[in-house]
Design an enzyme around this catalytic site. Structure first.
Site, mmCIF file in Angstrom:
data_model
loop_
_atom_site.group_PDB
_atom_site.id
_atom_site.type_symbol
_atom_site.label_atom_id
_atom_site.label_comp_id
_atom_site.label_asym_id
_atom_site.label_seq_id
_atom_site.Cartn_x
_atom_site.Cartn_y
_atom_site.Cartn_z
ATOM 1 N N CYS A 115 0.817 -1.224 0.000
ATOM 2 C CA CYS A 115 0.000 0.000 0.000
ATOM 3 C C CYS A 115 0.849 1.272 0.000
ATOM 4 C CB CYS A 115 -0.937 0.005 1.205
ATOM 5 S SG CYS A 115 -2.019 -1.423 1.253
ATOM 6 N N HIS A 248 -3.036 7.247 2.582
ATOM 7 C CA HIS A 248 -3.513 5.942 2.116
ATOM 8 C C HIS A 248 -4.920 5.727 2.659
ATOM 9 C CE1 HIS A 248 -3.932 1.809 1.215
ATOM 10 N NE2 HIS A 248 -3.700 1.371 2.438
ATOM 11 N N ASN A 278 -10.188 0.095 0.203
ATOM 12 C CA ASN A 278 -8.725 0.145 0.180
ATOM 13 C C ASN A 278 -8.240 -0.451 -1.141
ATOM 14 O OD1 ASN A 278 -5.985 -0.251 0.537
ATOM 15 N ND2 ASN A 278 -6.168 -1.094 2.609
#
Ligand code: UT7
Length: 321
Positions: A115, A248, A278
């Site tokens: 990520c 993020h 996500n």
């Protein structure tokens, strides 16, 4: 001195939004109430079966190149951050480069920092440009995380989605990316991982995403708070001078805690986690592009992007638009 500035952004989310209730209808043992309360996620997008990360990346890349007012042939560096590449090899970046019609181009390679991959990619591209070796980079985050989700594991499958985001970063005499900070701590590799591989024509180990959610949560809040301060300190600018934080997009509670630690009001924080879930390496460039296209982020503003992901990896960049 050569600086690296963002010249354009683009993103792509495949298909129609899939709501929390849609997941329940598909048989996941969960509820809209649990997912929204614990994560802030209301919907995500999934690529059709057979659609690859490079295909999503290509759409986002074309949009970024167009918004920069450039041609594909102007790009001399392609970096794709992904944990869900099309193949073991060649790299997804070379497939994107080919899809753009670039022949005999500059470097093209993938970055694997889960990520945090897009932040790693931006830091690498900035250094290539500042060194004078390359003039114009395409930095992409692209994922088809739906391919590595265990649909019987409700603690993970409700969190993730697919998508791609891209920026064109180009050489400039004026500052753009002013500071970057990258970190890793491999001792935490097992709290978020896909612990499988392919050998002898078979999957060896477990090919699905596994996560200790609470351990990840604690790590993420601290890492994201610390690294945002680190880049403002490296750039020598006050924390209050940051116009936008683009973190993020994993969980609204992590984002809110990070903003609190930084003393930033939520109206200076870009959030898309509610709509996209996500999307791992894609989450930051997708959020950035959404904010640019919505007229929130514009020229003259100061932006901090920051990410944290499996490895563990974490990092941030302070960017003047
Ligand atoms: O890019 C980085 C990637 N990951 C992250 O950032 C994730 C970080 N962690 C988190 O966001 C949170 O830890 C989660 C959202 C994953 C989980 O929230 P939590 O508050 O830590 O919940 P929990 O894991 O402690 O689970 C609480 C309860 C459990 O039930 P019991 O044992 O209390 O009866 C779970 O079985 O919630 C249950 N549960 C669910 N219930 C309905 C777990 N997943 C679900 C679900 N729907 N999807």
């Amino acid at each position: 001195m050569i600086h690296a500035r963002i010249a354009g952004t683009g993103s792509y989310l495949p298909g129609e939004p899939v709501t929390n209730d849609d997941l329940v209808a598909r048989g996941v043992d969960t509820s809209d109430e649990w997912i929204t309360t614990r994560t802030g996620i209301r919907a995500r997008h999934f690529a059709e079966s057979g659609v690859t990360a490079s295909e999503l990346a290509l759409v986002a890349a074309r949009r970024a190149i167009e918004s920069a007012g450039r041609e594909a042939g102007d790009i001399d560096l392609v970096i794709v951050a992904t944990s869900t590449p099309d193949y073991i090899f060649p790299s997804t970046a070379t497939l994107v480069q080919a899809g753009l019609g670039i022949r005999n181009g500059g470097a093209a390679f993938d970055v694997q920092a889960v990520c945090c991959g897009f932040v790693y990619g931006m830091a690498i591209a900035e250094k290539f440009i500042a060194s004078g070796s390359h003039r114009r980079a395409l930095v992409i985050g692209a994922e088809v995380f739906s391919r590595i989700l265990d649909w019987t594991d409700r603690s993970t499958c409700v969190l993730f989605g697919d998508g791609a985001g891209a920026v064109v970063l180009e050489a400039s005499s004026a500052p753009g990316v002013r500071a970057t900070a990258l970190h890793a701590d491999g001792s935490n590799h097992s709290i978020l991982c896909v612990p499988g591989n392919v050998a002898d024509g078979k999957v060896i180990g477990d090919p699905f995403l596994r996560m200790d959610g609470q351990a990840v949560f604690k790590f993420a809040v601290k890492a994201l708070g610390d690294v945002a301060r680190e880049v403002t300190d490296i750039a020598g600018v006050p924390h209050e001078s940051v116009d936008w934080l683009v973190p993020h997009q994993a969980n609204i509670r992590i984002i809110q805690s990070t903003a609190r630690r930084l003393g930033l009001p939520m109206d200076k924080v870009v959030t898309t986690v509610d709509r996209h879930g996500n999307t791992s390496a894609a989450s930051i460039p997708v959020a950035l592009d959404c904010a640019v296209r919505a007229g929130q982020i514009h020229a003259g503003q100061r932006v901090v992007i920051e990410g944290v992901g499996g490895g563990f990896t974490w990092g941030a960049a302070l960017i003047d638009f």
